[in-house]
Design a protein around this motif. Structure first.
Motif, mmCIF file in Angstrom:
data_model
loop_
_atom_site.group_PDB
_atom_site.id
_atom_site.type_symbol
_atom_site.label_atom_id
_atom_site.label_comp_id
_atom_site.label_asym_id
_atom_site.label_seq_id
_atom_site.Cartn_x
_atom_site.Cartn_y
_atom_site.Cartn_z
ATOM 1 N N THR B 32 0.834 -1.191 0.000
ATOM 2 C CA THR B 32 0.000 0.000 0.000
ATOM 3 C C THR B 32 0.869 1.242 0.000
ATOM 4 N N MET B 33 0.534 2.163 -0.857
ATOM 5 C CA MET B 33 1.183 3.472 -0.858
ATOM 6 C C MET B 33 0.101 4.531 -0.754
ATOM 7 N N PHE B 34 0.488 5.689 -0.275
ATOM 8 C CA PHE B 34 -0.456 6.785 -0.079
ATOM 9 C C PHE B 34 0.020 8.007 -0.855
ATOM 10 N N TRP B 35 -0.921 8.711 -1.448
ATOM 11 C CA TRP B 35 -0.598 9.948 -2.160
ATOM 12 C C TRP B 35 -1.231 11.129 -1.436
ATOM 13 N N TYR B 36 -0.398 12.133 -1.191
ATOM 14 C CA TYR B 36 -0.838 13.337 -0.492
ATOM 15 C C TYR B 36 -0.616 14.558 -1.377
ATOM 16 N N ARG B 37 -1.383 15.571 -1.046
ATOM 17 C CA ARG B 37 -1.207 16.862 -1.704
ATOM 18 C C ARG B 37 -1.082 17.917 -0.599
ATOM 19 N N GLN B 38 -0.176 18.839 -0.805
ATOM 20 C CA GLN B 38 0.043 19.860 0.203
ATOM 21 C C GLN B 38 0.004 21.237 -0.428
ATOM 22 N N PHE B 39 -0.887 22.073 0.078
ATOM 23 C CA PHE B 39 -0.961 23.450 -0.370
ATOM 24 C C PHE B 39 -0.047 24.302 0.510
ATOM 25 N N PRO B 40 0.374 25.460 0.003
ATOM 26 C CA PRO B 40 1.276 26.310 0.789
ATOM 27 C C PRO B 40 0.729 26.589 2.188
ATOM 28 N N LYS B 41 1.561 26.405 3.172
ATOM 29 C CA LYS B 41 1.224 26.668 4.561
ATOM 30 C C LYS B 41 0.026 25.843 5.048
ATOM 31 N N LYS B 42 -0.204 24.742 4.403
ATOM 32 C CA LYS B 42 -1.294 23.866 4.840
ATOM 33 C C LYS B 42 -0.725 22.480 5.078
ATOM 34 N N SER B 43 -1.539 21.639 5.699
ATOM 35 C CA SER B 43 -1.045 20.304 6.012
ATOM 36 C C SER B 43 -1.212 19.372 4.829
ATOM 37 N N LEU B 44 -0.744 18.152 5.020
ATOM 38 C CA LEU B 44 -0.863 17.140 3.976
ATOM 39 C C LEU B 44 -2.296 16.623 3.924
ATOM 40 N N MET B 45 -2.845 16.606 2.736
ATOM 41 C CA MET B 45 -4.190 16.086 2.554
ATOM 42 C C MET B 45 -4.106 14.778 1.785
ATOM 43 N N LEU B 46 -4.630 13.722 2.378
ATOM 44 C CA LEU B 46 -4.608 12.429 1.713
ATOM 45 C C LEU B 46 -5.510 12.475 0.487
ATOM 46 N N ALA B 48 -5.415 9.679 -1.982
ATOM 47 C CA ALA B 48 -5.838 8.321 -2.317
ATOM 48 C C ALA B 48 -4.884 7.311 -1.719
ATOM 49 N N THR B 49 -5.399 6.118 -1.559
ATOM 50 C CA THR B 49 -4.604 4.984 -1.108
ATOM 51 C C THR B 49 -4.417 4.061 -2.294
ATOM 52 N N SER B 50 -3.177 3.774 -2.602
ATOM 53 C CA SER B 50 -2.837 2.981 -3.768
ATOM 54 C C SER B 50 -2.566 1.541 -3.340
ATOM 55 N N ASN B 51 -3.318 0.616 -3.888
ATOM 56 C CA ASN B 51 -3.195 -0.790 -3.521
ATOM 57 C C ASN B 51 -2.627 -1.591 -4.683
ATOM 58 N N GLU B 52 -1.599 -2.347 -4.421
ATOM 59 C CA GLU B 52 -0.946 -3.138 -5.454
ATOM 60 C C GLU B 52 -1.917 -4.150 -6.049
ATOM 61 N N GLY B 53 -2.054 -4.090 -7.353
ATOM 62 C CA GLY B 53 -2.879 -5.060 -8.058
ATOM 63 C C GLY B 53 -4.370 -4.792 -8.040
ATOM 64 N N SER B 54 -4.783 -3.682 -7.463
ATOM 65 C CA SER B 54 -6.208 -3.362 -7.463
ATOM 66 C C SER B 54 -6.400 -1.860 -7.611
ATOM 67 N N LYS B 55 -7.646 -1.468 -7.680
ATOM 68 C CA LYS B 55 -7.933 -0.043 -7.877
ATOM 69 C C LYS B 55 -7.612 0.761 -6.626
ATOM 70 N N ALA B 56 -7.209 1.992 -6.861
ATOM 71 C CA ALA B 56 -6.921 2.879 -5.743
ATOM 72 C C ALA B 56 -8.214 3.309 -5.063
ATOM 73 N N THR B 57 -8.086 3.649 -3.800
ATOM 74 C CA THR B 57 -9.222 4.173 -3.033
ATOM 75 C C THR B 57 -9.040 5.673 -2.882
ATOM 76 N N TYR B 58 -9.971 6.437 -3.430
ATOM 77 C CA TYR B 58 -9.848 7.894 -3.431
ATOM 78 C C TYR B 58 -10.618 8.509 -2.264
ATOM 79 N N GLU B 59 -10.066 9.588 -1.741
ATOM 80 C CA GLU B 59 -10.751 10.330 -0.698
ATOM 81 C C GLU B 59 -11.865 11.169 -1.320
ATOM 82 N N GLN B 60 -12.810 11.505 -0.487
ATOM 83 C CA GLN B 60 -13.944 12.293 -0.964
ATOM 84 C C GLN B 60 -13.461 13.611 -1.541
ATOM 85 N N GLY B 61 -13.985 13.952 -2.686
ATOM 86 C CA GLY B 61 -13.628 15.219 -3.317
ATOM 87 C C GLY B 61 -12.463 15.129 -4.280
#
Lengths: 110, 116
Positions: B32-46, B48-61
């Motif tokens: 499992t790997m996780f992808w985050y996005r970070q805006f300036p002066k903001k925290s890390l926002m998850l 999606a969760t990336s799962n080997e061999g299957s579809k990723a699970t995306y966060e709402q929005g």
């Protein structure tokens, strides 16, 4: 859902001690992490608490009280290089996803 | 500690083009790997969760058709930003955990994406 609060900014003097607090509200709890992040860089792991009490690692210590939903990161003998953002992150029950607080920007001054 | 390598560290692209970001676990296998996005002066926002061999699970929005995630092997996950727009400009970071359980997460170096 999960809600994590920590102060936005703090300033401390070189050589001093600083405590960064973090409060959280989660649907289930599976551990709390502290990360350090310098501007433009990825976070680096500092500590992990899953049981109540104090974990000490060199100049850094982290404390957890699960009943109070509270943690703090203690930095001793501050150095200029400790100027960074400190992120509190929790994982919910049955989950290994990290939910981050907004981070506390610490400025260490001479 | 374990090493997670992310590439590229910086990329500038034109609006409408697609950009692929790679995240590799160099000395361990990451189911499992996780992808985050970070805006300036903001925290890390998850994102999606990336799962080997299957579809990723995306966060709402998070638009799954815009942020394509592929986790084809135990050491590689990719994030493709499709039809990029200036508002997609951000700092993207991947992370992975060693083994199973609630172990520490190791982060890639991050990718600074600028869409012009």
């Amino acid at each position: 859902g999960q809600n994590i609060d920590q102060p936005t900014e703090m300033t401390a003097t070189e050589g001093a001690i600083v405590q960064i607090n973090c409060t959280y509200q989660t649907s289930g709890f599976n551990g709390l992490f502290w990360y350090q992040q310098h501007a433009g860089e990825a976070p680096t792991f500092l500590s992990y608490n899953v049981l109540d009490g104090l974990e000490e690692k060199g100049r850094f210590s982290s404390f957890l009280s699960r009943s109070k939903g509270y943690s703090y990161l203690l930095l001793k003998e501050l150095q200029m290089k400790d100027s960074a953002s400190y992120l509190c992150a929790v994982t919910g029950a049955g989950s290994y996803q990290l939910t981050f607080g907004k981070g506390t920007k610490l400025s260490v001054i001479p | 500690g374990a090493v997670v390598s992310q590439h590229p560290s910086r990329v500038i692209c034109k609006s409408g083009t697609s950009v692929k970001i790679e995240c590799r676990s160099l000395d361990f296998q990451a189911t499992t790997m996780f992808w985050y996005r970070q805006f300036p002066k903001k925290s890390l926002m998850l994102m999606a969760t990336s799962n080997e061999g299957s579809k990723a699970t995306y966060e709402q929005g998070v638009e799954k058709d815009k942020f394509l995630i592929n986790h084809a092997s135990l050491t590689l996950s990719t994030l493709t930003v499709t039809s990029a727009h200036p508002e997609d400009s951000s700092f993207y970071i991947c992370s992975a955990r060693v083994g199973r359980g609630n172990t520490e997460a190791f982060f890639g170096q991050g990718t600074r994406l600028t869409v012009v």
